[in-house]
Design a protein around this motif. Structure first.
Motif, PDB file in Angstrom:
ATOM      1  N   LEU A  43       0.835  -1.205   0.000  1.00  0.00           N
ATOM      2  CA  LEU A  43       0.000   0.000   0.000  1.00  0.00           C
ATOM      3  C   LEU A  43       0.871   1.258   0.000  1.00  0.00           C
ATOM      4  N   VAL A  44       2.088   1.148   0.543  1.00  0.00           N
ATOM      5  CA  VAL A  44       3.048   2.246   0.510  1.00  0.00           C
ATOM      6  C   VAL A  44       3.782   2.262  -0.825  1.00  0.00           C
ATOM      7  N   THR A  45       4.279   1.086  -1.232  1.00  0.00           N
ATOM      8  CA  THR A  45       5.028   0.992  -2.487  1.00  0.00           C
ATOM      9  C   THR A  45       4.147   1.333  -3.684  1.00  0.00           C
ATOM     10  N   GLY A  46       2.930   0.802  -3.677  1.00  0.00           N
ATOM     11  CA  GLY A  46       2.018   1.070  -4.790  1.00  0.00           C
ATOM     12  C   GLY A  46       1.703   2.548  -4.917  1.00  0.00           C
ATOM     13  N   TYR A  47       1.560   3.215  -3.778  1.00  0.00           N
ATOM     14  CA  TYR A  47       1.301   4.658  -3.806  1.00  0.00           C
ATOM     15  C   TYR A  47       2.472   5.408  -4.428  1.00  0.00           C
ATOM     16  N   ALA A  48       3.703   5.071  -3.989  1.00  0.00           N
ATOM     17  CA  ALA A  48       4.887   5.761  -4.505  1.00  0.00           C
ATOM     18  C   ALA A  48       5.031   5.562  -6.007  1.00  0.00           C
ATOM     19  N   LEU A  49       4.821   4.327  -6.470  1.00  0.00           N
ATOM     20  CA  LEU A  49       4.932   4.064  -7.906  1.00  0.00           C
ATOM     21  C   LEU A  49       3.830   4.782  -8.679  1.00  0.00           C
ATOM     22  N   GLY A  50       2.646   4.875  -8.076  1.00  0.00           N
ATOM     23  CA  GLY A  50       1.551   5.595  -8.724  1.00  0.00           C
ATOM     24  C   GLY A  50       1.872   7.068  -8.908  1.00  0.00           C
ATOM     25  N   VAL A  51       2.564   7.666  -7.931  1.00  0.00           N
ATOM     26  CA  VAL A  51       2.973   9.069  -8.046  1.00  0.00           C
ATOM     27  C   VAL A  51       3.957   9.247  -9.204  1.00  0.00           C
ATOM     28  N   VAL A  52       4.950   8.342  -9.265  1.00  0.00           N
ATOM     29  CA  VAL A  52       5.970   8.441 -10.311  1.00  0.00           C
ATOM     30  C   VAL A  52       5.349   8.329 -11.700  1.00  0.00           C
TER      31      VAL A  52
END
Length: 402
Positions: A43-52
């Motif tokens: 849920l943290v990693t997916g959010y960061a990748l979504g921002v990028v």
């Protein structure tokens, strides 16, 4: 400063809260969905990748509408993502909700930076950007601790429902306070991509990845560092993060104010001091008081780089700044992911919980070297290029000599 900046800051507050509050309620989320903590970490990693990914994608899509309408659409997307997270029946649905919310993150800050800078006189552009980012820093002081408390007391779903409501307030604020500016100038997508022909834009994003990445190398592992090395209790970590957020708040305001007066000297000072503070943290982390002071200082110095870096991108991509601005926001999250990964490697290698501070110091020191290179290239740039950039930004020549 225009009241419209308040609307942008409210949106930034909601985005900052949803980005970081998940870390405080991760055990509760994992328990409800019956998944492991590492799995919930997606849920943290997916959010960061979504921002990028979302920052450039949605910004390009937004070249066909006005910036105000695009900001409203982004806040609407943010609300949808958080509502979906709040009502998710299974873990996969919540992950989708997190990614949907994250898609709005980079584009909102990227487009919002351009709007904020355009609302004020040229000599106040960095200060205006810092006021918008103030919402993000306040989120780390108020929104994240309060959201964590509510999530633990009343359930994490309530936290995400409240964050969605904040998004609605931000949407209404943008609709009512941000002036209509028309579509971005230039030849749409083509002119936005043309900004990346300037090596200075790439240098700025590299400084963003490495400079703020240095902060995340340390902050990602702050809990075990403070409990296992400094001797704090697990419950004290929340308040230590509040101190970090207070540092971010102060550094953001100071960075914006001094960047308007001397952009590159401000960047030199912030990156150099940040590298030294991270280096010192390997020693001060062994003392409770010194650890708390150093953590606050790292937050201040780390976020003091944000307004000057964002303004540097706007100046260097002055003819079509929107995509470059949003890509630079994505660079912050890329730096976060890179630094967290490198910090994990050195801990896994048996170098101890303070070893990520060495990684952070090296990353920030490298960003400082890149800033020297950017200033050198700017001094050698043809004066005609600086005059052209000046006309696009409102009259001031963007030069490292300032």
């Amino acid at each position: 400063m225009p009241l419209a900046l308040l609307a942008l800051a409210i949106g930034a507050f909601g985005i900052g809260t949803t980005e970081f509050v998940i870390m405080g309620v991760l055990p509760e989320v994992a328990g409800d969905f019956d998944v492991s903590i590492p799995t919930a970490g997606w849920l943290v990693t997916g959010y960061a990748l979504g921002v990028v990914l979302g920052a450039p994608l949605l910004t390009v899509m937004g070249t066909k509408v006005s910036r105000k309408k695009m900001l409203m659409l982004l806040m609407g997307l943010f609300v949808v993502g958080n509502v979906l997270s709040a009502v998710a029946p299974v873990f996969g649905v919540m992950l989708v909700g997190r990614v949907i919310a994250s898609l709005a993150h980079g584009a909102f800050f990227g487009i919002g930076s351009v709007v904020a800078a355009d609302l004020v006189a040229p000599e106040k552009r960095a200060s205006a950007i810092s006021l918008m980012f103030m919402g993000l820093t306040v989120a780390n002081i108020v929104g994240v601790p309060l959201g964590t408390y509510i999530g633990q007391a009343a359930g994490w779903r309530v936290t995400f429902a409240i964050v969605a409501a904040l998004g609605v307030v931000g949407l209404l604020g943008v609709a009512g306070l941000v002036p209509e500016t028309g579509r971005p100038k230039g030849d749409g997508v083509r002119s936005e991509f043309a900004a990346f022909r300037n090596v200075q834009v790439w240098l700025a994003m590299a400084m963003t990845v490495l400079g703020y990445g240095g902060v995340f190398a340390a902050i990602t592992y702050i809990a075990p560092m403070m409990t296992e090395v400094a001797g704090y209790s697990a419950g004290a970590v929340t308040w230590l993060l509040v101190l970090f957020g207070i540092g971010m708040f102060a550094g953001n305001l100071l960075g914006g104010r001094f960047a308007d007066k001397a952009l590159m000297p401000m960047l030199f000072a912030a990156l150099g001091a940040l590298a030294l503070a991270l280096l010192a943290f390997t020693a001060t982390a062994h003392d409770k008081l010194l650890a708390a002071v150093t953590l606050t200082l790292i937050g201040a110095l780390g976020f003091a780089t944000v307004p000057p870096l964002q303004k540097w991108v706007l100046d260097q991509a002055a003819a079509a700044p929107t995509l470059a601005s949003a890509a630079n926001i994505g660079a912050f999250n890329l730096g976060n992911a890179l630094a967290a990964w490198l910090g994990g490697i050195v801990i896994a290698a048996g170098l101890g919980y303070t070893s990520p501070n060495w990684v952070g110091a090296l990353l920030s020191g490298t960003a400082l070297l890149l800033s020297f290179l950017a200033a050198f290239l700017d001094r050698r740039a043809p004066s005609s290029r600086r005059v052209a950039a000046a006309s696009a930004t409102g009259g001031n020549v963007p030069s490292a000599r300032r």
